[in-house]
Enzyme design. Sequence first.
Site, PDB file in Angstrom:
ATOM      1  N   CYS A   1       0.814  -1.230   0.000  1.00  0.00           N
ATOM      2  CA  CYS A   1       0.000   0.000   0.000  1.00  0.00           C
ATOM      3  C   CYS A   1       0.840   1.271   0.000  1.00  0.00           C
ATOM      4  O   CYS A   1       0.296   2.361  -0.189  1.00  0.00           O
ATOM      5  CB  CYS A   1      -0.928   0.005   1.194  1.00  0.00           C
ATOM      6  SG  CYS A   1      -1.677  -1.606   1.470  1.00  0.00           S
TER       7      CYS A   1
ATOM      8  N   CYS B   1     -14.064   0.354   6.922  1.00  0.00           N
ATOM      9  CA  CYS B   1     -13.087  -0.204   5.981  1.00  0.00           C
ATOM     10  C   CYS B   1     -13.092   0.577   4.684  1.00  0.00           C
ATOM     11  O   CYS B   1     -14.162   0.938   4.196  1.00  0.00           O
ATOM     12  CB  CYS B   1     -13.432  -1.655   5.645  1.00  0.00           C
ATOM     13  SG  CYS B   1     -13.640  -2.727   7.071  1.00  0.00           S
TER      14      CYS B   1
ATOM     15  N   ILE C   1     -13.315  -1.239  -1.914  1.00  0.00           N
ATOM     16  CA  ILE C   1     -12.509  -1.677  -3.060  1.00  0.00           C
ATOM     17  C   ILE C   1     -12.782  -0.718  -4.217  1.00  0.00           C
ATOM     18  O   ILE C   1     -13.933  -0.429  -4.545  1.00  0.00           O
ATOM     19  CB  ILE C   1     -12.884  -3.122  -3.436  1.00  0.00           C
ATOM     20  CG1 ILE C   1     -12.334  -4.063  -2.361  1.00  0.00           C
ATOM     21  CG2 ILE C   1     -12.341  -3.490  -4.812  1.00  0.00           C
ATOM     22  CD1 ILE C   1     -12.775  -5.503  -2.506  1.00  0.00           C
TER      23      ILE C   1
ATOM     24  N   HIS D   1      -9.241   2.628  -1.899  1.00  0.00           N
ATOM     25  CA  HIS D   1      -7.800   2.400  -1.791  1.00  0.00           C
ATOM     26  C   HIS D   1      -7.306   1.573  -2.974  1.00  0.00           C
ATOM     27  O   HIS D   1      -6.984   0.387  -2.815  1.00  0.00           O
ATOM     28  CB  HIS D   1      -7.519   1.713  -0.452  1.00  0.00           C
ATOM     29  CG  HIS D   1      -6.076   1.423  -0.166  1.00  0.00           C
ATOM     30  ND1 HIS D   1      -5.027   2.169  -0.628  1.00  0.00           N
ATOM     31  CD2 HIS D   1      -5.523   0.414   0.576  1.00  0.00           C
ATOM     32  CE1 HIS D   1      -3.902   1.642  -0.200  1.00  0.00           C
ATOM     33  NE2 HIS D   1      -4.157   0.580   0.530  1.00  0.00           N
TER      34      HIS D   1
END
Lengths: 108, 385
Positions: free
Chosen positions: B84, B207, B210, B333
């Site tokens: 990441c 969270c 995606i 992300h």
Amino acid sequence: MSNQLTFIKCSNCGKSNLPPAAVCRRCGSERLFQLSTERGTVYSYTRTFVKPEGWKHHFPYVVGVIRLDDGTLVTALYESDQAPPPAGEDVFLYHKGDTMYYGKTGSA
Amino acid sequence: MRDVAIIGVGSTNFGKNQKGLLEMAVEACQKAVSDAGVNFKDIQCMYVGNFIGEVITGQALIGAMVGRGIGLGPVPVAKVEGACASGGIALRQAMLAVATGQVDFALAAGVEKMSSATTEKVTSALAGAMDINLDGRVGLTFPGFFGLCFRAYMQEFGVDEKYVHSVTVKSRANAVKNPICYLRKPVTMDEVVNSYVVSEPLHMYDCCPISDGAAAVVVCPAEIAREYQQKPVKILSAVHTLGNTRISDMSNLTAFDATLRAAEIAYSQAGIGPGDIDVAELHDCFSIAEVIDSEDLGFFKKGEGALAAHAGETSINGRIPINPSGGLLSRGHPVGATGLAQVYEIVKQLRGEAVNQVKGAEIGLAHNLGGAAAVCTVTILQKMV
């Protein structure tokens, strides 16, 4: 239940290393020896509801982080149907195949 | 080594994108190069951050593929990868190429395509950043790792989970105005707590979603920056550290050595402290990650980050605005792109052009964290006057 777990223990700083460890992963010392252990206390755990592709064990599953007496953290799966033991509880560690598990002490 | 400045930034919108991996990267590069007032043929080297491009799409050699997509000459191009933190690493490599005098114009890009695969496939691909013989073997995924950190944090500091969930509420409120973000609807605390449990105590809204996306940055020597950009931004420090790759090498799950060390070096090189930072984009892959990062970067004492967020200290008008863009939690992300999307936002802030503008922002910080805190980059930027 199968054998005790073997760690690569450092005589210099006391860390229990998991392989590979040509030198101590914390202090760099070469003064290493093998040590077996099978107990610790729960540091943290989580029950996971999103599985990785190809996951073959039970689901949802609980992953715990167990703290050994020397402070080393170890990750292990919890496979019992009982509620996972909370932080601070004594547990024992064991292997099934190449996967590490933990269980409540006294339930072996 | 000479000082380096950022003269161009570009970004796609983040979310589910119809475009493929290479097309998104080209779009971001086009925008950054245009913003810099240069041409593609002026770019003398390029670094492309990407993590799971080959695993998800089958496309490898991504650096070269993007390079040809933007018509670069026979110049050095390479993919860089630190999970990441790939984007932050790409920027640092571009900065070094200019700082050392090798080139005058370098391009850092980052891209990821994730929406074309199933959640399980993406979860597995990302989990490749774990040590697959240890943490990976017991099924540890990223939500799992940060779920473990969340519980450890609550226990160690006696903080109720609602304080951590408040980070999500703040970030989504910021996202409402930011067209780059994937998720732009505000959420309430109740909605966070009622959302699907992903890995206890993390709920879905804790969270990052995606997402697909790409971002890019052009750098050049600070002494010529004004010839190309009216509002250049100087890189005061760009630090890159190696942390821990497995839980068994960590002493706790409530602070990350890679960040602590990168922050220390970055502040020292820039000659400033955490109190001098006007705005920060840090690695909020999960709400608890923002809390831990904010403490590791020195904005709050250990154990106080969640309470401070709940009290509004990290909002746009707060004492230390964190993730005014909406962060990873709202933007999503797309792994390789994130580090550069953070820099994009900080540059906009320092130019006075951000959608959620922090008043008078002059010094900003971007923090990018890869793996289970295995790799970290901290970049400190300053408005050039």
